[in-house]
Enzyme design. Structure first.
Site, short mmCIF file in Angstrom:
data_model
loop_
_atom_site.label_atom_id
_atom_site.label_comp_id
_atom_site.label_asym_id
_atom_site.label_seq_id
_atom_site.Cartn_x
_atom_site.Cartn_y
_atom_site.Cartn_z
N ASP A 20 0.85 -1.19 0.00
CA ASP A 20 0.00 0.00 0.00
C ASP A 20 0.89 1.24 0.00
O ASP A 20 1.67 1.45 0.93
CB ASP A 20 -0.88 -0.04 1.26
CG ASP A 20 -1.85 1.12 1.37
OD1 ASP A 20 -1.69 2.14 0.66
OD2 ASP A 20 -2.78 1.00 2.19
N ILE A 21 0.76 2.06 -1.02
CA ILE A 21 1.62 3.24 -1.14
C ILE A 21 1.41 4.22 0.01
O ILE A 21 2.31 4.96 0.37
CB ILE A 21 1.46 3.92 -2.52
CG1 ILE A 21 2.65 4.86 -2.76
CG2 ILE A 21 0.11 4.63 -2.63
CD1 ILE A 21 2.89 5.19 -4.20
N VAL A 52 -5.44 5.17 -6.38
CA VAL A 52 -4.32 5.71 -5.61
C VAL A 52 -4.63 7.13 -5.15
O VAL A 52 -4.38 7.49 -4.00
CB VAL A 52 -3.02 5.69 -6.46
CG1 VAL A 52 -1.91 6.48 -5.79
CG2 VAL A 52 -2.58 4.26 -6.71
N ASP A 53 -5.20 7.93 -6.04
CA ASP A 53 -5.52 9.32 -5.72
C ASP A 53 -6.45 9.42 -4.51
O ASP A 53 -6.18 10.15 -3.56
CB ASP A 53 -6.17 9.98 -6.95
CG ASP A 53 -6.24 11.49 -6.87
OD1 ASP A 53 -5.52 12.10 -6.07
OD2 ASP A 53 -7.01 12.07 -7.66
N SER A 67 -1.10 5.43 -14.43
CA SER A 67 -1.97 5.24 -15.61
C SER A 67 -2.38 3.80 -15.89
O SER A 67 -3.09 3.55 -16.85
CB SER A 67 -1.36 5.85 -16.88
OG SER A 67 -1.44 7.26 -16.84
N THR A 68 -1.96 2.84 -15.06
CA THR A 68 -2.26 1.44 -15.35
C THR A 68 -3.57 0.95 -14.75
O THR A 68 -3.96 -0.19 -14.99
CB THR A 68 -1.12 0.53 -14.87
OG1 THR A 68 -0.99 0.67 -13.46
CG2 THR A 68 0.19 0.85 -15.56
#
Length: 179
Positions: free
Chosen positions: A16-17, A39-40, A128-129
């Site tokens: 987890d970022i 993510v955002d 972008s993935t």
């Protein structure tokens, strides 16, 4: 793994970022800078109101029309264990239009901003993935190549934080040249 001729180590982490204890966490943002999904959304939720407040200030000043694709800008990290968030807007994948230069720019520009902040460690998602549809194998290749070319002092580590096993495997192949 360290890129040849560089002291910057490129590492892969499955996780987890928002849990990364680094100087800079990169956000795969939407152009509004005001949060979204994936993510955002996770970075905005975990970072809390301070991240959103900084993003609103950016929108009210330099980025009234939003952050352009391929560019990057920094805010506080709020409640994240990182010191800063660097927001970048990736391109939406289109088979009929090669936008790989814009995707590479996301990584280069994020590293440029991180260096300006004096960062030594940076954590990236696979930009972008997700909902932007970029094929994971190509996105991994572009990400690894751009970071190898652009990462330099004071950076010591570029970390790719990958949410699932499949993404991790694509990035491992790109990193080790087997993809």
């Amino acid at each position: 793994m360290t890129a040849p001729g560089s002291t910057v180590r490129i590492t892969l982490v499955r996780g987890d970022i928002t849990e990364q204890d680094v100087d800079v966490v990169v956000n795969a943002a939407n152009s509004s800078l005001l949060g979204g999904g994936g993510v955002d959304g996770a970075i905005h939720r975990r970072g809390g109101p301070a991240v959103l407040a900084d993003c609103r200030r950016l929108r009210a000043s330099h980025y009234g029309k939003g952050l352009p694709t391929g560019r990057a800008v920094a805010t506080t990290a709020g409640n994240l264990p990182a010191r800063h968030v660097v927001h970048t807007v990736g391109p939406v994948y289109r088979r009929e239009a090669d936008q790989s230069d814009l995707l590479a720019s996301c990584y280069r520009e994020s590293l440029r901003v991180a260096v300006e902040l004096g960062a030594r460690t940076v954590a990236f998602p696979a930009i972008s993935t997700g909902v932007y549809g970029w094929p994971m194998d190509d996105g991994a290749r572009i990400a690894v190549t751009a970071c190898r070319e652009a990462a330099g002092p004071p950076l010591t580590e570029v970390r790719f934080v990958l949410f699932d096993r499949q993404a991790y495997e694509h990035f491992a192949r790109a990193l080790h040249g087997t993809g």
